[in-house]
Scaffold this active site. Structure first.
Site, PDB file in Angstrom:
ATOM      1  N   SER A  46       0.832  -1.210   0.000  1.00  7.07           N
ATOM      2  CA  SER A  46       0.000   0.000   0.000  1.00  7.07           C
ATOM      3  C   SER A  46       0.862   1.254   0.000  1.00  7.07           C
ATOM      4  CB  SER A  46      -0.928   0.003   1.220  1.00  7.07           C
ATOM      5  OG  SER A  46      -0.203  -0.260   2.413  1.00  7.07           O
ATOM      6  N   GLU A 114      -0.486 -12.576  -1.803  1.00  6.67           N
ATOM      7  CA  GLU A 114      -1.883 -12.531  -2.219  1.00  6.67           C
ATOM      8  C   GLU A 114      -2.193 -13.671  -3.177  1.00  6.67           C
ATOM      9  OE1 GLU A 114      -2.814  -8.767  -3.925  1.00  6.67           O
ATOM     10  OE2 GLU A 114      -2.019  -7.605  -2.242  1.00  6.67           O
ATOM     11  N   GLU A 181      -9.775  -9.457   3.033  1.00  5.75           N
ATOM     12  CA  GLU A 181     -10.075  -8.064   2.697  1.00  5.75           C
ATOM     13  C   GLU A 181     -11.361  -7.947   1.888  1.00  5.75           C
ATOM     14  OE1 GLU A 181      -8.043  -4.087   0.670  1.00  5.75           O
ATOM     15  OE2 GLU A 181      -6.831  -5.884   1.027  1.00  5.75           O
TER      16      GLU A 181
END
Length: 264
Positions: A46, A114, A181
Site C-alpha cells: 500500500s 496474495e 479483505e
C-alpha cells in the site's frame, strides 16, 4: 519489552481476544505505535499509493519493501513485523524464496502474499525453509486489473465456497496467518471459524480474530476515495497517540468495525 510473535496471536485466537494491527512505513510511526502497545505491523505494498503516490500497488518493488521494513524494524525492534511481497515478486516458488529472504534480512518476521490455491506450492516451499507466511484473500489489490476495480469479493455461494477452499488450502500448506479483505461478514465468520490460524480482517466485519487498517486511513490523511471500512480515529481524539489507543480499544471490544464499516 517482550517480543510479539505468531504464537502471541495464536493465543489471542484461542482466548477469543481480538487484536489490532496496522500498516507502518517508517521509523517514527513504528516507534510511536510500539510505545502505545500496537505491536503487530505490516509494511504493506500500500506504500505505493500512500507514500509514493501511485494509483495502485503494482509499481512497488522488493527493494522498496526492504527499505521500509528496515526503517520500521529500527523503530519497533520487538514488534511482529509482516512485509508484503509485491506484484510479480512470487511468480515461482524459487523467486518467492529469494525475495522473501531479502525482506526477512531487512527485518521482517513473516511475508504476506496474495492469492489462493495456486500458491500452495510456494507456501510449502517458504515454510519448509523457515519463512513464515501470511496469506491474503478476498480483495487482493495486486489483482485490481482482473477484478476491474476495488470491489467486494466472495458474494454468492460459489464465490464464498471458493474463498473458504482457498483459505483451507493455504492453512494446510503451512500459512500461519490470513488476511481477509473486503468480504461479506457472513463469509468472514465462516472462514475465521473454519481455520485454526488467526484471521485478520480489513473490510470483513468484526468477526475476525484481528483487524488491520492502513495507517493513513486510521488517521484520516488519505486523499481521494475513503474506503467504507475505514474510520478516522484522529478526528475523534485530536491526538495521534490517543487515536492509536482508541483504535486498539475499539477493536478489542468489538466496537470497530461497526455495521457501517461492513459488507453483506
Amino acid at each position: 519489552m517482550k517480543p510479539t510473535t505468531i504464537a502471541s496471536l495464536q493465543k489471542c485466537k484461542q482466548d477469543k481476544k481480538r487484536f489490532a494491527t496496522i500498516t507502518a512505513y517508517d521509523y517514527s510511526f513504528a516507534k510511536l505505535f510500539a510505545e502505545e502497545g500496537l505491536n503487530v505491523m505490516l509494511v504493506g505494498d500500500s506504500l505505493g499509493m500512500t507514500v509514493q503516490g501511485h494509483d495502485s500497488t503494482l509499481p512497488v518493488t522488493v527493494a522498496d519493501i526492504a527499505y521500509h521494513t528496515a526503517a520500521v524494524r529500527r523503530g519497533a525492534p520487538n514488534c511482529l513485523l509482516l512485509a508484503d511481497l509485491p506484484f510479480m515478486a512470487y511468480a515461482t516458488p524459487e523467486q518467492a524464496f529469494e525475495n522473501a529472504a531479502t525482506v526477512m534480512r531487512a527485518g521482517a518476521n513473516m511475508v504476506k502474499i496474495e492469492g489462493g490455491e495456486w500458491l500452495v506450492e510456494t507456501v510449502q516451499m517458504l515454510t519448509e525453509r523457515a519463512v513464515p507466511v501470511c496469506g491474503h484473500l478476498g480483495l487482493t489489490p495486486q489483482s485490481v486489473n482482473i477484478f476491474g476495480g476495488y470491489k467486494v469479493q466472495g458474494r454468492g455461494d460459489e464465490a464464498g465456497d471458493q474463498l473458504l477452499s482457498d483459505a483451507l488450502a493455504l492453512e494446510a500448506a503451512g500459512a500461519q496467518l490470513l488476511v481477509l479483505e473486503c468480504v461479506p461478514v457472513e463469509l468472514a465468520k465462516r472462514i475465521t471459524e473454519a481455520l485454526a490460524i488467526p484471521v485478520i480482517g480489513i473490510g470483513a466485519g468484526n468477526v475476525t480474530d484481528g483487524q488491520i487498517l492502513v495507517m493513513h486511513d486510521a488517521f484520516g490523511i488519505t486523499g481521494g476515495h475513503i474506503p467504507k471500512f475505514a474510520k478516522n480515529f484522529l478526528a475523534e481524539t485530536g491526538d495521534i497517540r490517543a487515536a492509536v489507543r482508541q483504535y486498539m480499544a475499539e477493536v478489542e471490544s468489538g466496537v470497530y468495525p461497526g455495521e457501517e464499516h461492513s459488507f453483506h
